[in-house]
Enzyme design. Structure first.
Site, PDB file in Angstrom:
ATOM      1  N   ASN A 156       0.826  -1.233   0.000  1.00  0.00           N
ATOM      2  CA  ASN A 156       0.000   0.000   0.000  1.00  0.00           C
ATOM      3  C   ASN A 156       0.852   1.273   0.000  1.00  0.00           C
ATOM      4  O   ASN A 156       0.309   2.377  -0.057  1.00  0.00           O
ATOM      5  CB  ASN A 156      -0.962   0.021   1.200  1.00  0.00           C
ATOM      6  N   LYS A 157       2.164   1.118   0.050  1.00  0.00           N
ATOM      7  CA  LYS A 157       3.033   2.293   0.141  1.00  0.00           C
ATOM      8  C   LYS A 157       3.259   2.922  -1.239  1.00  0.00           C
ATOM      9  O   LYS A 157       2.924   2.326  -2.269  1.00  0.00           O
ATOM     10  CB  LYS A 157       4.379   1.898   0.764  1.00  0.00           C
TER      11      LYS A 157
END
Ligand SMILES: Cc1ncc(COP(=O)(O)O)c(C=O)c1O
Length: 379
Positions: free
Chosen positions: A180-181
């Site tokens: 998700n980064k």
């Protein structure tokens, strides 16, 4: 989910880079690790980069390398991911929770000094949601009280303070590359530091305590397996090469969301710019207006998810987590944390989010807010 909360941006060239590592005999501790570490250090503008298996592993190794141990107090926000305090508890150190500023949701420098005692050893500065914390004031407090500073830049790769990349201000900085980064290695993280002695210690600790001068199967320290494989690094190298385009697309998406939602009086939108700082957009989090309860917020999250639109609470404060109810921690007044956390709502946010999807998210959110408002009005 029709529109997920987050999604990695994997291109054909990433797949090819990973596949080409799999065609070699070297799947760990090889040339890709070295290349990735150099690339991260160069990008941040520091001397040393060390690849590790996660952001959590990176934070833990910083705690170990700085000699933080049993009974030592470390100032941390509670409005963040649980790993920040967990790594202190691994070493029997005591997390001291300090409140955040209501706008940026970063540690409030005005509240730090009152929490410092004889036992305080360090401050973990988290750059929440990719917005740099008030570094100059926090570093000044740390200097005056002889405290170490670990920068938790897990959510903030590429963010800047006074024109310099975050991660390079403290004794060490840590990045995370979960999918998700802003950029991902699948799982993974990196520590950056100007301190070469600390870098050597961290390199040894991530590899079962084997120092550079140790022989094969000789271990001078108690260490861990926190290594980052060649496969992860190959993915990270390609992602880092595209980071400028990725960060500007994310900023564009945040602006589009703000434009679309500006008129909705039930929402407080994230600020798009903060003096002295460049934001690296990690998530897009709106806050509900003060009149709404946490139960109402949770209902909105559920209803958005039911409609196929990823939506989540960001963050549930650490001091309220079940795993922290009997833990050895110290807390100060956390009223800003508690109030703001009860109002936060994260919307789908990732590089490949299309403009039509942004429209769909905003349309649904406005409808759901209207519904929630009428439910509230009718009790
Ligand atoms: C502020 C913060 N610190 C630490 C971490 C831990 O990173 P990882 O999940 O890679 O262990 C995260 C992950 O989301 C984070 O947001």
């Amino acid at each position: 989910m029709k529109i997920p909360l987050s999604a990695p941006d994997i291109q054909e060239e990433d797949i090819e880079a990973v596949a080409s590592v799999l065609r070699t005999p070297r799947l760990s501790m090889g040339p890709k690790l070295e290349e990735f570490e150099h690339a991260i250090a160069r990008y941040v503008g520091v001397e040393n980069g060390i690849g590790v298996s996660s952001g959590t592993a990176g934070l833990h190794l910083c705690v170990r390398a700085l000699g933080i141990g049993e009974g030592d107090e470390v100032i941390v926000p509670s409005f963040t991911f649980v790993a920040v305090a967990n790594v202190l508890r691994y070493e029997k150190a005591v997390p001291v929770f300090v409140d955040v500023e209501p706008e940026t949701l970063n540690l409030d420098p005005g509240r730090i000094e009152a929490a410092i005692t004889r036992r305080t050893k360090a401050i973990v500065v988290v750059h929440t949601f990719g917005c740099p914390a008030e570094l100059s004031e926090i570093l000044d407090i740390a200097r005056r009280h002889h405290l170490c500073v670990i920068e938790d830049a897990c959510e903030a790769i590429g963010a800047e303070y006074d024109g310099r990349k975050v991660g390079g201000f403290g004794d060490a900085g840590v990045f995370a590359f979960y999918p998700n980064k802003q950029i991902t290695t699948g799982e993974g993280g990196a520590v950056v530091t100007e301190n070469s002695r600390m870098a050597s210690m961290i390199r040894a600790l991530r590899n079962q305590g084997r120092t550079e001068s140790d022989d094969w199967f000789q271990h001078s320290e108690l260490g861990y397996n926190y290594r980052l494989s060649e496969i992860n690094c190959a993915l990270g190298i390609g992602q880092l090469q595209r980071i400028e385009a990725i960060l500007s697309r994310r900023e564009e998406i945040a602006r589009k969301y703000n434009d679309k939602l500006r008129e909705n009086e039930n929402l407080r939108l994230p600020v798009l710019s903060v003096p002295r700082r460049k934001i690296s957009w990690f998530v897009y989090v709106v806050r509900l207006s003060g009149a709404w309860s946490q139960t109402r917020r949770d209902w909105i999250v559920k209803e958005m998810n039911r409609r196929g639109i990823g939506c989540g609470r960001y963050f549930a404060p650490i001091h309220l987590q079940p795993a922290y109810q009997f833990a050895s921690v110290r807390r100060t007044d956390l009223s800003v944390t508690e109030v703001q956390a009860s109002r936060c709502l994260a919307l789908p946010f990732f590089n490949r989010l299309q403009d039509e999807q942004i429209d769909e998210v905003c349309g649904n959110l406005c409808e759901v807010l209207y519904l929630a408002g009428s439910l509230a009005a009718s009790g």
